[in-house]
Structures are given as C-alpha cells and as structure tokens.
Design an enzyme around this catalytic site. Structure first.
Site, PDB file in Angstrom:
ATOM      1  N   ASP A  76      -2.565  -1.645  10.193  1.00 18.11           N
ATOM      2  CA  ASP A  76      -2.795  -1.592   8.744  1.00 18.11           C
ATOM      3  C   ASP A  76      -3.521  -2.822   8.208  1.00 18.11           C
ATOM      4  O   ASP A  76      -3.826  -2.886   7.021  1.00 18.11           O
ATOM      5  CB  ASP A  76      -1.450  -1.496   7.994  1.00 18.11           C
ATOM      6  CG  ASP A  76      -0.887  -0.097   8.012  1.00 18.11           C
ATOM      7  OD1 ASP A  76      -1.666   0.861   8.162  1.00 18.11           O
ATOM      8  OD2 ASP A  76       0.343   0.029   7.874  1.00 18.11           O
TER       9      ASP A  76
ATOM     10  N   LYS B 173       0.852  -1.200   0.000  1.00 19.45           N
ATOM     11  CA  LYS B 173       0.000   0.000   0.000  1.00 19.45           C
ATOM     12  C   LYS B 173       0.879   1.238   0.000  1.00 19.45           C
ATOM     13  O   LYS B 173       2.064   1.187   0.391  1.00 19.45           O
ATOM     14  CB  LYS B 173      -0.961   0.012   1.194  1.00 19.45           C
ATOM     15  CG  LYS B 173      -0.319  -0.086   2.589  1.00 19.45           C
ATOM     16  CD  LYS B 173       0.025   1.224   3.235  1.00 19.45           C
ATOM     17  CE  LYS B 173       0.715   1.019   4.590  1.00 19.45           C
ATOM     18  NZ  LYS B 173       1.480   2.146   5.074  1.00 19.45           N
TER      19      LYS B 173
HETATM   20  O1  C5P Z   1       0.204  -1.902  14.563  1.00 25.25           O
HETATM   21  P1  C5P Z   1       1.533  -1.798  13.869  1.00 25.25           P
HETATM   22  O2  C5P Z   1       2.356  -3.024  13.954  1.00 25.25           O
HETATM   23  O3  C5P Z   1       1.380  -1.247  12.507  1.00 25.25           O
HETATM   24  O4  C5P Z   1       2.298  -0.649  14.650  1.00 25.25           O
HETATM   25  C1  C5P Z   1       3.616  -0.715  15.149  1.00 25.25           C
HETATM   26  C2  C5P Z   1       3.789   0.378  16.214  1.00 25.25           C
HETATM   27  O5  C5P Z   1       3.637   1.668  15.621  1.00 25.25           O
HETATM   28  C3  C5P Z   1       2.803   0.345  17.362  1.00 25.25           C
HETATM   29  O6  C5P Z   1       3.213  -0.522  18.373  1.00 25.25           O
HETATM   30  C4  C5P Z   1       2.803   1.795  17.816  1.00 25.25           C
HETATM   31  O7  C5P Z   1       3.961   2.062  18.587  1.00 25.25           O
HETATM   32  C5  C5P Z   1       2.968   2.551  16.524  1.00 25.25           C
HETATM   33  N1  C5P Z   1       1.659   2.932  15.942  1.00 25.25           N
HETATM   34  C6  C5P Z   1       0.950   3.983  16.516  1.00 25.25           C
HETATM   35  N2  C5P Z   1      -0.267   4.318  16.003  1.00 25.25           N
HETATM   36  C7  C5P Z   1      -0.784   3.673  14.929  1.00 25.25           C
HETATM   37  C8  C5P Z   1      -0.060   2.630  14.327  1.00 25.25           C
HETATM   38  C9  C5P Z   1       1.154   2.278  14.870  1.00 25.25           C
HETATM   39  O8  C5P Z   1       1.406   4.600  17.472  1.00 25.25           O
HETATM   40  N3  C5P Z   1      -1.961   4.044  14.456  1.00 25.25           N
END
Ligand code: C5P
Length: 286
Positions: free
Chosen positions: A138, A12
């Site tokens: 995501d 994406k």
């Molecule tokens: O959920 P994902 O693995 O994509 O996110 C990794 C890290 O990025 C999360 O643990 C968080 O620290 C940060 N994050 C965030 N807000 C989001 C997506 C991710 O703070 N909406």
C-alpha cells in the site's frame, strides 16, 4: 530544501477491492479503488545523528518499538542512498493499527516524503519505487495521497478524478486483523478486474458503480473476525447509509453518506449503541 514540519499520513479506504490473481511468490494481484480521508497520523522529522523513533497519540501503544514501517522506511532509504546522517522521527498515532486503513503504509510514505528533502536526496522515481514496494503493497498509493486505482500488488497506480463529495463513517470494532491470515482464508476463483471506470461521475452513477463492485476480502475477514459482520450490519441499518463495506483486509468498515450531518447523526447512534467501537466521520478527499 527544508523538510516540512508536519507530514500528514492519512488513512485510506478501499472503496472496492477485487482479488484478481496470485503471483508465484504468494502476493495477490488486486484491482482496487482507493481514496484518502481526514483521519490521519502525523509525522515530524528532525535531523539527528542516528535513526530513532518516538511515538505519542491515542494509538501509540499499538506501534511496535522496533519492527515498524517508519524505521524500516528510514533505514531502507538510508542504506539505498548511503546516507551518513540520521533522523529523529516523531509519530502521532491516531489511526487504528492492523485495521485495513493503511496506517503503517501512510506512515512509511510520510517518512519517505520527508526524508528526500531532509537528506537532500536526488531520487529518480524508479529508484524510490523499489524502496517503496519493499515496504509494503500500500505504500506506493500512500505516496500520492490522491484517489487512485491500484493494480498489480499495489505498484500500478492510476489517478482517478471526479470522485463525488461523499461522507464516510469509519467503524473499527477493536479487533486487529492479520492481512496474511485474511488472504490465506480466501477461497474460490479469482475475480475479474473492477468494472470500467466512467470518465465523469455524478453521485448516483458513482454509487451504482461501487455497488457493482465489492471487497473480495470481506468474506474471509468475517470468518477470521466475525464481529466484522456485526459492524457491517450496524452500518447497513444506519439511517441514510448509501453503501456499507469493509476496507482492505479489515476489520474497519465504512458507510457512505450524502452529507456531513447525515453521517454525523448516524455516527452518534452507532457510538451510543457500541461504546467499545472506534467510530470516525470524514469526507472522502478528492
Ligand atoms: O505488503 P503488506 O505489508 O501490505 O502485506 C502484508 C501481507 O499481506 C503480505 O505479506 C502478503 O501475505 C499479503 N498480501 C498479499 N497480496 C497483496 C498485499 C498483501 O498477499 N497485494
């Protein structure tokens, strides 16, 4: 129902990404326009007694053997629905890892899409939503694979239609960037949501709309990995580039072009100047 033979897991791009707030648990609230590309991993599932994973492809070395999004997706779904059988997952890894392209999320979403029929699960959408969000912010958008506006921490998805047929060059300088590290570096007030989305988009109105938005993670990501600034400069200086911006938390940046030949010619120049950068040309999928 028989599971499909090949499950595409496309990269994406966040064409725009505003950080609008932060929840008490530390997750950030976003407002982002997401589109998918032809750059994709491929996931193959076959019935097996246990849950296992095999990885091939040009980026195979970058996938951790145990703590990866595909095994987490399969295990979580298996636990939630008390599945007795397993699955053998084969991942062909093409998308750079930790690159702002959502590759891990796309892989997890492909596993979920394939396992529902393979394990004959009758899953209600809200039950899957719980599994999905636990796997990463995501993943919900990657289950749909259509242009979307993504809000909340990623769970609030609205379909977006009429994205014009533009071409993109994706450029990654080969530096993995940690998403939490970029979010931690973000400073200052939170942004407003994205400007209101028009009902109908011509190419020029679309580009003007995009230029009025931004990626709020670009500044902290450039601090984290200064080479991102060089990538953005190189894209901005490319003949025919209408807009250059970073995707997600980086380090991949994209340049938008009117046509395939325009994007292809600019990509050739970039590849000649920066043989160590990964560079791909793709349409924006509608
Ligand atoms: O959920 P994902 O693995 O994509 O996110 C990794 C890290 O990025 C999360 O643990 C968080 O620290 C940060 N994050 C965030 N807000 C989001 C997506 C991710 O703070 N909406």
């Amino acid at each position: 129902m028989r599971a499909p033979d090949v499950l595409p897991a496309p990269a994406k791009i966040n064409l725009a990404l505003h950080v609008t707030g932060r929840r008490p648990d530390g997750y950030h609230l976003l407002d982002s326009l997401v589109v998918f590309t032809e750059v994709a991993d491929r996931v193959f599932l076959s019935p097996a007694e246990d849950i296992s994973l095999e990885v091939s492809g040009p980026r195979a070395d970058e996938v951790p053997a145990e703590d990866n999004s595909l095994l987490r997706a399969a295990r979580l779904l298996s636990e939630k629905f008390q599945v007795s059988g397993g699955v053998h997952i084969h991942l062909e890894k093409n998308i750079p890892v930790a690159a702002g392209l959502g590759g891990g999320s796309a892989d997890a979403a492909a596993v979920l899409r394939g396992l529902v029929p393979l394990w004959s699960l009758s899953v209600l959408p809200d039950q899957l939503a719980e599994v999905v969000l636990a796997l990463g912010a995501d993943v919900p958008v990657c289950l749909r694979l259509k242009p979307a506006r993504m809000r909340g921490i990623g769970e609030d998805i609205t379909a977006v239609s009429g994205v014009p047929s533009l071409w993109a060059i994706l450029v990654n300088p080969g530096v993995p960037v940690s998403t939490p590290a970029v979010f931690r570096r973000r400073r200052g007030a939170f942004s407003e949501g994205l400007p209101s989305l028009p009902h109908h988009w011509e190419e020029e109105t679309f580009l003007a709309w995009l230029k009025a938005a931004r990626n709020d993670l670009e500044v902290p990501a450039v601090e984290e990995a200064p080479v991102i600034g060089k990538v953005l400069q190189a894209l901005q200086g490319s003949a025919g580039c209408r807009l250059a911006r970073m995707s997600g938390s980086g380090a991949t940046c994209f340049g938008l072009f009117d046509s395939k030949p325009g994007a292809g010619a600019a990509a050739e120049v970039l590849r000649r100047g920066h043989s160590d950068w990964w560079c791909a040309v793709t349409p924006l999928l509608s």
